[in-house]
Design a protein around this motif. Structure first.
Motif, mmCIF file in Angstrom:
data_model
loop_
_atom_site.group_PDB
_atom_site.id
_atom_site.type_symbol
_atom_site.label_atom_id
_atom_site.label_comp_id
_atom_site.label_asym_id
_atom_site.label_seq_id
_atom_site.Cartn_x
_atom_site.Cartn_y
_atom_site.Cartn_z
ATOM 1 N N PHE A 188 -0.300 -4.224 6.134
ATOM 2 C CA PHE A 188 0.113 -3.659 5.012
ATOM 3 C C PHE A 188 1.613 -3.025 5.025
ATOM 4 O O PHE A 188 2.047 -2.762 5.972
ATOM 5 N N LEU A 219 0.910 -1.029 0.206
ATOM 6 C CA LEU A 219 -0.074 0.105 0.180
ATOM 7 C C LEU A 219 0.900 1.179 0.149
ATOM 8 O O LEU A 219 1.586 1.464 1.085
ATOM 9 N N PHE A 276 -5.460 0.202 -6.973
ATOM 10 C CA PHE A 276 -5.927 0.532 -5.549
ATOM 11 C C PHE A 276 -7.207 -0.315 -5.330
ATOM 12 O O PHE A 276 -7.732 -0.633 -4.508
ATOM 13 N N HIS A 288 -0.732 5.427 -4.805
ATOM 14 C CA HIS A 288 -0.762 3.872 -4.853
ATOM 15 C C HIS A 288 -0.731 3.685 -6.302
ATOM 16 O O HIS A 288 0.297 2.756 -6.953
#
Length: 355
Positions: A149, A113, A130, A120
């Protein structure tokens, strides 16, 4: 600051370089057209060998691990050897079939992420990355597999950490790991102006501390940066130690992470570490044999290299927060083991008393 091996010395396995994306910061130059991969039988043996010499965690990356056909067999082999297993993924392919594979033998899923949706998508080189990753999160939560993440820190995105932490918390993640962008792989030609400097690293460290307090008990926040005070207090965490194994120590206690690249090459510390420092190739020899030879041949030179980086880093006129792994990589690119050994011999000769 953990290290060098921490409580759970880790073997990083990169079974294939095929990926559904071509991320701008990919250290392994992976992509849809890259077919290179390792045979599962070779990796099964290597994982068992890694456990026998003290490694306790297998972390699978790539490429995109979910595109490796034998991922389930690899995870099962790691569990059979007593290893904790993690899989790092871009999250876009986490359909029910893949979740069934992961549920059986994966202890943690780590999803990339890289900031707010626009950031992203930019880093992932895809306008869909995303949204497609987000669409997979409900099923991942329902599966019960712990997940977290991994955020790539650049020169431009430390201000997005607050949003990233809130997103991770709201999605039910248990981990947020912050890792600075490093000059390796595709990043060297696509993101040359994006490496975080000392000021950005310091800001990220402060922000990580604030976020850790804010989400204490809910979100484990880790950051892959070192501080000079921590290095001075715990020099062994940055490989400043004697070149001997003591007592019940194994090679995993003194060199971790250890990386098996898709070519079969075994590298200390990170993917793409300068080739002169590699252990060798698991296609040619077993991991314990490679480990024994490397300890005898290059370990003392490696520790000397790390000590040189340490002594430079802790000087009062240098940055108080740094990416220590990046600095060791840079030094290893400049000096091969033979050069360090020669310098060691010269130093020892110079220090000998006159007869």
């Amino acid at each position: 600051m953990q290290g060098p091996a921490g409580q759970y010395p880790t073997l990083q396995v990169h079974p294939g370089r095929r990926c559904n994306l071509q991320c701008l910061h990919c250290y392994s130059d992976s992509g849809p057209a890259v077919s290179e991969q390792l045979e599962i039988e070779l990796l099964q043996a290597a994982v068992a060998d890694a456990a026998s010499i003290g490694y306790r965690v297998m972390s699978v990356s790539g490429g995109e691990p979910l595109l490796y056909p034998a991922l389930g067999q690899l995870l099962r082999a790691a569990h059979a050897a007593g290893l904790v297993t993690t899989v790092t993924t871009n999250g876009m392919l986490l359909d029910q079939r893949q979740l069934d594979v992961l549920q059986a033998d994966c202890d943690l899923v780590a999803i990339s992420l890289d900031g707010i949706p626009e950031s992203h998508n930019f880093m992932r080189n895809s306008s869909r990355s995303f949204d497609e990753m987000c669409a997979r999160l409900p099923a991942l939560r329902a599966s019960g597999i712990p997940f977290g993440f991994i955020f790539t820190l650049t020169f431009h995105n430390v201000h997005e950490l607050d949003w990233v932490a809130q997103f991770a918390f709201e999605q039910g993640a248990s981990l947020l790991q912050l890792h600075p962008l490093e000059p390796i792989g595709r990043a060297t030609c696509r993101l040359g102006d994006s490496y975080p400097d000392g000021e950005e690293n310091a800001a990220a460290l402060c922000e990580a501390g604030r976020i850790r307090e804010l989400y204490e008990g809910d979100l484990d926040v880790q950051i892959d940066l070192a501080t000079v005070p921590a290095m001075l207090e715990h020099p062994t965490r940055v490989f400043v130690r004697e070149a001997t194994l003591c007592g019940a120590q194994t090679v995993a206690d003194v060199i971790a992470p250890l990386v098996i690249e898709t070519s079969g090459l075994v590298s200390p510390m990170q993917y793409g570490f300068p080739r002169a420092w590699a252990w060798g190739n698991i296609k040619d020899r077993s991991l314990p044999d490679l480990a024994a030879d490397w300890i005898t041949r290059d370990y003392a030179a490696f520790l000397t290299l790390c000590r040189l980086v340490y002594e430079q880093a802790v000087r009062k006129d240098n940055e108080p927060v740094l990416n220590w792994y990046e600095q060791v990589y840079a030094a290893a690119s400049q000096f091969a083991p033979a050069q360090v050994r020669e310098q060691l011999m010269h130093t020892c000769s110079s220090d000998s008393p006159a007869r």
